[in-house]
Design a protein around this motif. Structure first.
Motif, PDB file in Angstrom:
ATOM      1  N   ILE A 131       0.798  -1.236   0.000  1.00 47.50           N
ATOM      2  CA  ILE A 131       0.000   0.000   0.000  1.00 47.50           C
ATOM      3  C   ILE A 131       0.828   1.281   0.000  1.00 47.50           C
ATOM      4  CG2 ILE A 131      -2.077  -1.067   0.992  1.00 47.50           C
ATOM      5  CD1 ILE A 131      -1.242   0.226   3.680  1.00 47.50           C
ATOM      6  N   PHE A 132       2.114   1.201   0.376  1.00 48.26           N
ATOM      7  CA  PHE A 132       2.956   2.400   0.363  1.00 48.26           C
ATOM      8  C   PHE A 132       3.687   2.578  -0.977  1.00 48.26           C
ATOM      9  CE2 PHE A 132       2.597   1.456   4.944  1.00 48.26           C
ATOM     10  CZ  PHE A 132       2.065   2.670   5.371  1.00 48.26           C
ATOM     11  N   GLU A 133       3.435   1.654  -1.915  1.00 51.25           N
ATOM     12  CA  GLU A 133       4.060   1.773  -3.245  1.00 51.25           C
ATOM     13  C   GLU A 133       3.296   2.809  -4.072  1.00 51.25           C
ATOM     14  OE1 GLU A 133       3.866  -2.151  -4.942  1.00 51.25           O
ATOM     15  OE2 GLU A 133       5.044  -3.009  -3.288  1.00 51.25           O
ATOM     16  N   ARG A 134       4.028   3.511  -4.928  1.00 52.56           N
ATOM     17  CA  ARG A 134       3.386   4.520  -5.769  1.00 52.56           C
ATOM     18  C   ARG A 134       2.385   3.870  -6.721  1.00 52.56           C
ATOM     19  NH1 ARG A 134       7.583   7.993  -8.775  1.00 52.56           N
ATOM     20  NH2 ARG A 134       8.752   6.053  -8.636  1.00 52.56           N
ATOM     21  N   THR A 150     -11.761   7.456  -6.324  1.00 53.26           N
ATOM     22  CA  THR A 150     -10.898   6.466  -5.691  1.00 53.26           C
ATOM     23  C   THR A 150      -9.451   6.936  -5.579  1.00 53.26           C
ATOM     24  OG1 THR A 150     -10.573   5.392  -7.802  1.00 53.26           O
ATOM     25  CG2 THR A 150     -12.289   4.494  -6.372  1.00 53.26           C
ATOM     26  N   GLY A 151      -9.091   7.980  -6.310  1.00 48.20           N
ATOM     27  CA  GLY A 151      -7.738   8.519  -6.194  1.00 48.20           C
ATOM     28  C   GLY A 151      -6.749   7.831  -7.109  1.00 48.20           C
ATOM     29  N   SER A 152      -5.482   8.194  -6.955  1.00 45.48           N
ATOM     30  CA  SER A 152      -4.455   7.731  -7.886  1.00 45.48           C
ATOM     31  C   SER A 152      -3.491   6.715  -7.280  1.00 45.48           C
ATOM     32  CB  SER A 152      -3.672   8.943  -8.380  1.00 45.48           C
ATOM     33  OG  SER A 152      -3.152   9.624  -7.261  1.00 45.48           O
ATOM     34  N   GLY A 153      -3.627   6.452  -6.001  1.00 48.48           N
ATOM     35  CA  GLY A 153      -2.712   5.502  -5.363  1.00 48.48           C
ATOM     36  C   GLY A 153      -1.392   6.131  -4.957  1.00 48.48           C
ATOM     37  N   LEU A 154      -1.400   7.456  -4.800  1.00 45.89           N
ATOM     38  CA  LEU A 154      -0.159   8.157  -4.441  1.00 45.89           C
ATOM     39  C   LEU A 154      -0.114   8.626  -2.989  1.00 45.89           C
ATOM     40  CD1 LEU A 154       0.612  10.400  -7.553  1.00 45.89           C
ATOM     41  CD2 LEU A 154       2.072   8.624  -6.576  1.00 45.89           C
ATOM     42  N   GLY A 155      -1.284   8.745  -2.366  1.00 47.40           N
ATOM     43  CA  GLY A 155      -1.366   9.334  -1.030  1.00 47.40           C
ATOM     44  C   GLY A 155      -0.417   8.709  -0.020  1.00 47.40           C
ATOM     45  N   LEU A 156      -0.484   7.397   0.125  1.00 51.91           N
ATOM     46  CA  LEU A 156       0.336   6.740   1.139  1.00 51.91           C
ATOM     47  C   LEU A 156       1.817   6.730   0.788  1.00 51.91           C
ATOM     48  CD1 LEU A 156      -1.909   3.754   2.294  1.00 51.91           C
ATOM     49  CD2 LEU A 156      -1.331   5.817   3.568  1.00 51.91           C
ATOM     50  N   ALA A 157       2.132   6.748  -0.516  1.00 54.00           N
ATOM     51  CA  ALA A 157       3.542   6.833  -0.923  1.00 54.00           C
ATOM     52  C   ALA A 157       4.121   8.171  -0.465  1.00 54.00           C
ATOM     53  CB  ALA A 157       3.670   6.679  -2.438  1.00 54.00           C
ATOM     54  N   ILE A 158       3.316   9.231  -0.582  1.00 53.01           N
ATOM     55  CA  ILE A 158       3.754  10.569  -0.158  1.00 53.01           C
ATOM     56  C   ILE A 158       3.855  10.625   1.373  1.00 53.01           C
ATOM     57  CG2 ILE A 158       3.095  13.026  -0.096  1.00 53.01           C
ATOM     58  CD1 ILE A 158       1.761  12.467  -2.922  1.00 53.01           C
ATOM     59  N   VAL A 159       2.877  10.012   2.042  1.00 48.14           N
ATOM     60  CA  VAL A 159       2.918   9.957   3.511  1.00 48.14           C
ATOM     61  C   VAL A 159       4.194   9.252   3.969  1.00 48.14           C
ATOM     62  CG1 VAL A 159       1.836   8.878   5.541  1.00 48.14           C
ATOM     63  CG2 VAL A 159       0.417  10.074   3.869  1.00 48.14           C
ATOM     64  N   LYS A 160       4.484   8.098   3.340  1.00 51.05           N
ATOM     65  CA  LYS A 160       5.663   7.299   3.739  1.00 51.05           C
ATOM     66  C   LYS A 160       6.956   8.082   3.515  1.00 51.05           C
ATOM     67  CE  LYS A 160       7.538   3.187   4.786  1.00 51.05           C
ATOM     68  NZ  LYS A 160       8.906   3.540   5.119  1.00 51.05           N
ATOM     69  N   LYS A 161       7.051   8.779   2.390  1.00 51.97           N
ATOM     70  CA  LYS A 161       8.244   9.587   2.083  1.00 51.97           C
ATOM     71  C   LYS A 161       8.430  10.674   3.134  1.00 51.97           C
ATOM     72  CE  LYS A 161      10.852  10.075  -1.820  1.00 51.97           C
ATOM     73  NZ  LYS A 161      10.780   9.046  -2.828  1.00 51.97           N
TER      74      LYS A 161
END
Ligand SMILES: Nc1ncnc2c1ncn2[C@@H]1O[C@H](COP(=O)(O)OP(=O)(O)OP(=O)(O)O)[C@@H](O)[C@H]1O
Ligand SMILES: [Mg+2]
Length: 94
Positions: free
Chosen positions: A41-44, A58-69
């Protein structure tokens, strides 16, 4: 927090808790994430099956990648606990 809204049942409760030990917890009782999907889930651009969402956006699947970074850059920690079809909890330790 937006994920908690998007991936939980309308009218369900979302709990956001900040302690003075620097822990932020966001807990929802939504669709949950299965054990096999959790490591990704943290992958872009990674998104679990969007047909399970209650929201059209549903979004783009970037939110958690940005949070993790952001978490890594600041030396914070993030943990996720989830059970499919039951609940999800994100815990950030500042
Ligand atoms: N609270 C949650 N409950 C259930 N599934 C979740 C939750 N948070 C994240 N997920 C799953 O992890 C995926 C990745 O989350 P992420 O925030 O990166 O992307 P997104 O919300 O789909 O899009 P974006 O954040 O870019 O708008 C989501 O698409 C969803 O499948
Ligand atoms: Mg998101």
């Amino acid at each position: 927090m937006h994920n908690a809204i998007k991936f939980s049942h309308p009218n369900s409760e979302i709990v956001v808790k900040l302690t003075n030990k620097g822990t932020l917890t966001i807990k929802d009782t939504g669709i949950g994430i299965s054990k096999s999907e959790l490591p990704h889930i943290f992958e872009r651009f990674y998104k679990v099956d969007s047909s399970r969402t209650f929201d059209i956006d549903t979004g783009s699947g970037l939110g958690l990648a940005i949070v993790k970074k952001t978490v890594d850059k600041n030396g914070w920690k993030i943990k996720v606990k989830s059970e499919k079809d039951k609940e999800t909890q994100f815990i950030i330790q500042f």
